[in-house]
Write a protein that holds these residues in place. Sequence first.
Motif, short mmCIF file in Angstrom:
data_model
loop_
_atom_site.label_atom_id
_atom_site.label_comp_id
_atom_site.label_asym_id
_atom_site.label_seq_id
_atom_site.Cartn_x
_atom_site.Cartn_y
_atom_site.Cartn_z
N LEU A 124 39.22 38.70 40.78
CA LEU A 124 40.07 37.79 40.01
C LEU A 124 39.33 36.50 39.69
O LEU A 124 39.70 35.78 38.77
N HIS A 125 38.27 36.21 40.44
CA HIS A 125 37.50 35.01 40.14
C HIS A 125 36.54 35.22 38.99
O HIS A 125 36.15 34.28 38.33
N ALA A 126 36.14 36.47 38.76
CA ALA A 126 35.15 36.74 37.71
C ALA A 126 35.66 36.21 36.37
O ALA A 126 36.76 36.50 35.95
N GLU A 127 34.82 35.44 35.73
CA GLU A 127 35.19 34.79 34.46
C GLU A 127 35.65 35.79 33.41
O GLU A 127 35.04 36.82 33.19
N GLY A 128 36.74 35.46 32.76
CA GLY A 128 37.14 36.21 31.58
C GLY A 128 37.78 37.56 31.85
O GLY A 128 38.25 38.20 30.92
N ILE A 129 37.79 38.00 33.10
CA ILE A 129 38.32 39.31 33.40
C ILE A 129 39.74 39.46 32.87
O ILE A 129 40.05 40.34 32.06
N CYS A 130 40.59 38.59 33.33
CA CYS A 130 42.01 38.77 33.05
C CYS A 130 42.35 38.43 31.61
O CYS A 130 43.01 39.18 30.92
N THR A 131 41.86 37.29 31.16
CA THR A 131 42.19 36.88 29.80
C THR A 131 41.52 37.80 28.80
O THR A 131 42.11 38.20 27.81
N GLY A 132 40.28 38.13 29.06
CA GLY A 132 39.50 38.92 28.12
C GLY A 132 39.75 40.40 28.18
O GLY A 132 40.58 40.94 27.44
N GLU A 133 39.08 41.07 29.11
CA GLU A 133 39.09 42.53 29.14
C GLU A 133 40.49 43.13 29.30
O GLU A 133 40.85 44.09 28.64
N TRP A 134 41.26 42.55 30.21
CA TRP A 134 42.60 43.11 30.45
C TRP A 134 43.46 42.94 29.22
O TRP A 134 44.19 43.86 28.82
N TYR A 135 43.40 41.75 28.61
CA TYR A 135 44.19 41.48 27.41
C TYR A 135 43.84 42.49 26.31
O TYR A 135 44.73 43.10 25.72
N ASP A 136 42.55 42.64 26.05
CA ASP A 136 42.10 43.57 25.01
C ASP A 136 42.60 44.98 25.28
O ASP A 136 43.03 45.69 24.37
N LEU A 143 50.51 48.02 25.07
CA LEU A 143 51.26 48.05 26.33
C LEU A 143 51.60 46.62 26.75
O LEU A 143 50.73 45.76 26.78
N PRO A 144 52.88 46.35 27.09
CA PRO A 144 53.20 45.02 27.59
C PRO A 144 52.62 44.81 28.99
O PRO A 144 52.48 45.77 29.75
N GLY A 145 52.30 43.57 29.31
CA GLY A 145 51.71 43.27 30.62
C GLY A 145 52.58 43.72 31.78
O GLY A 145 52.07 44.11 32.83
N ARG A 165 43.96 30.85 37.46
CA ARG A 165 43.75 32.27 37.19
C ARG A 165 45.07 33.04 37.23
O ARG A 165 45.35 33.89 36.39
N LEU A 166 45.89 32.67 38.18
CA LEU A 166 47.19 33.33 38.30
C LEU A 166 48.05 33.08 37.06
O LEU A 166 48.70 33.99 36.55
N LEU A 167 48.00 31.86 36.56
CA LEU A 167 48.76 31.53 35.35
C LEU A 167 48.27 32.36 34.16
O LEU A 167 49.07 32.86 33.36
N GLU A 168 46.95 32.52 34.04
CA GLU A 168 46.38 33.34 32.97
C GLU A 168 46.90 34.76 33.03
O GLU A 168 47.27 35.36 32.03
N ILE A 169 46.92 35.29 34.24
CA ILE A 169 47.37 36.67 34.44
C ILE A 169 48.85 36.79 34.08
O ILE A 169 49.26 37.71 33.38
N GLN A 170 49.63 35.82 34.54
CA GLN A 170 51.07 35.88 34.29
C GLN A 170 51.40 35.67 32.82
O GLN A 170 52.40 36.16 32.33
N ARG A 171 50.53 34.94 32.11
CA ARG A 171 50.74 34.75 30.67
C ARG A 171 50.63 36.09 29.92
O ARG A 171 51.18 36.26 28.85
N LEU A 172 49.91 37.04 30.51
CA LEU A 172 49.82 38.38 29.91
C LEU A 172 51.08 39.20 30.18
O LEU A 172 51.23 40.30 29.67
N GLY A 173 51.96 38.67 31.01
CA GLY A 173 53.19 39.39 31.36
C GLY A 173 53.04 40.24 32.61
O GLY A 173 53.99 40.88 33.05
N ILE A 174 51.84 40.25 33.16
CA ILE A 174 51.57 41.03 34.38
C ILE A 174 52.32 40.38 35.55
O ILE A 174 52.32 39.16 35.68
N GLU A 175 52.96 41.20 36.38
CA GLU A 175 53.70 40.66 37.51
C GLU A 175 52.80 40.59 38.76
O GLU A 175 51.75 41.22 38.81
N VAL A 176 53.25 39.82 39.72
CA VAL A 176 52.43 39.58 40.90
C VAL A 176 53.20 39.91 42.17
O VAL A 176 54.36 39.54 42.34
N SER A 177 52.53 40.64 43.03
CA SER A 177 53.12 41.12 44.26
C SER A 177 52.28 40.61 45.43
O SER A 177 51.06 40.69 45.39
#
Length: 282
Positions: A124-136, A143-145, A165-177
């Motif tokens: 999750l620390h790796a740059e761009g992972i969540c915003t970039g690759e996951w979003y694409d 598919l909705p997050g 980072r968590l905010l970025e992930i949640q902005r994609l609609g991905i939920e957190v457990s």
Amino acid sequence: VAKEEGRNRFHYFTASMQEAAQARVELINDLRGALQKNEFRLLYQPIVDPGSGRVHKAEALIRWQHPERGQVSPLDFIPIAEETGLIVEIGNWVFREAAKQARVWRQCHSPDFQISINTSPLQLHAEGICTGEWYDYLQALELPGAAIAIEITEGLLMENSFATRLLEIQRLGIEVSLDDFGTGYSSMSYLKKFDIDYLKIDKSFVRNLRPGSSDHALCEAMIVMAHKLGLKVIAEGIETSAQLGLLSDTGCDYGQGYYFARPMTQTEFDDYLKKSTAPLLT
Ligand code: C2E
Ligand code: MG
Ligand code: MG
Ligand code: MG
């Protein structure tokens, strides 16, 4: 004689240490090639709403089919993947596999089906992972997050850099457990600071669960607290109907464990879905 023995023991010790180190180097090398050789697969374990019997969530659990060693447990290779940085690549593979499968189960089983994936801090620390690759990837699958939830452990919440980072992930609609809850070091103030969706009660609280036990009191306290903060609760490691009954009576929202099913291949899970429509509690 004692000296001799001591020395021999010492030699023996270094020899076995050398072997262990050698085995480790081999495992690392094998792990590097495992993605290309297609040796990973995901198993899925249902997360069940016991009141309705509905199954619209599953946890993805990785397995490594090693050509010589057979199946290697994630407990053995995930730490190595973290140390070597390979976890970033592996984690992205897990994300893509889970997303593809979530899309299928949303289409042919339940429109709100969600697959949760385990994540490592490093990944999750790796740059761009969540915003970039996951979003694409979500875009490409249309598919909705919310088709994905990430499972994180308490330790991650203590790291300052994780908040953005968590905010970025949640902005994609991905939920957190929050996985393995109650076993880490973090304080409850983190539940206030972050907008977490699910709390997973660790299986160590469920294993010896009996009415009136301290585990029962702790489960109840965790559930009440989570609900007051707006989180849903998933209990893991449910193996008996007694455990399930007690947790449901205490207000637990979802259950996961061998009582319902073991982690299964996609085909086995399909069969399981066909059979699982009846309420489990009456
Ligand atoms: P976890 O996330 O806490 O996953 C739950 C573990 O409990 C799984 O072990 C599951 O098979 C097991 N389990 C499920 N129901 C029961 C039950 O009723 N009784 C008992 N005794 N155990 C049950 P597994 O599959 O060996 O995974 C171990 C750990 O490896 C996971 O713990 C997770 O931390 C990690 N892991 C698994 N897949 C991944 C992955 O794709 N990425 C990362 N980073 N870690 C993963
Ligand atoms: Mg988990
Ligand atoms: Mg875990
Ligand atoms: Mg867990």
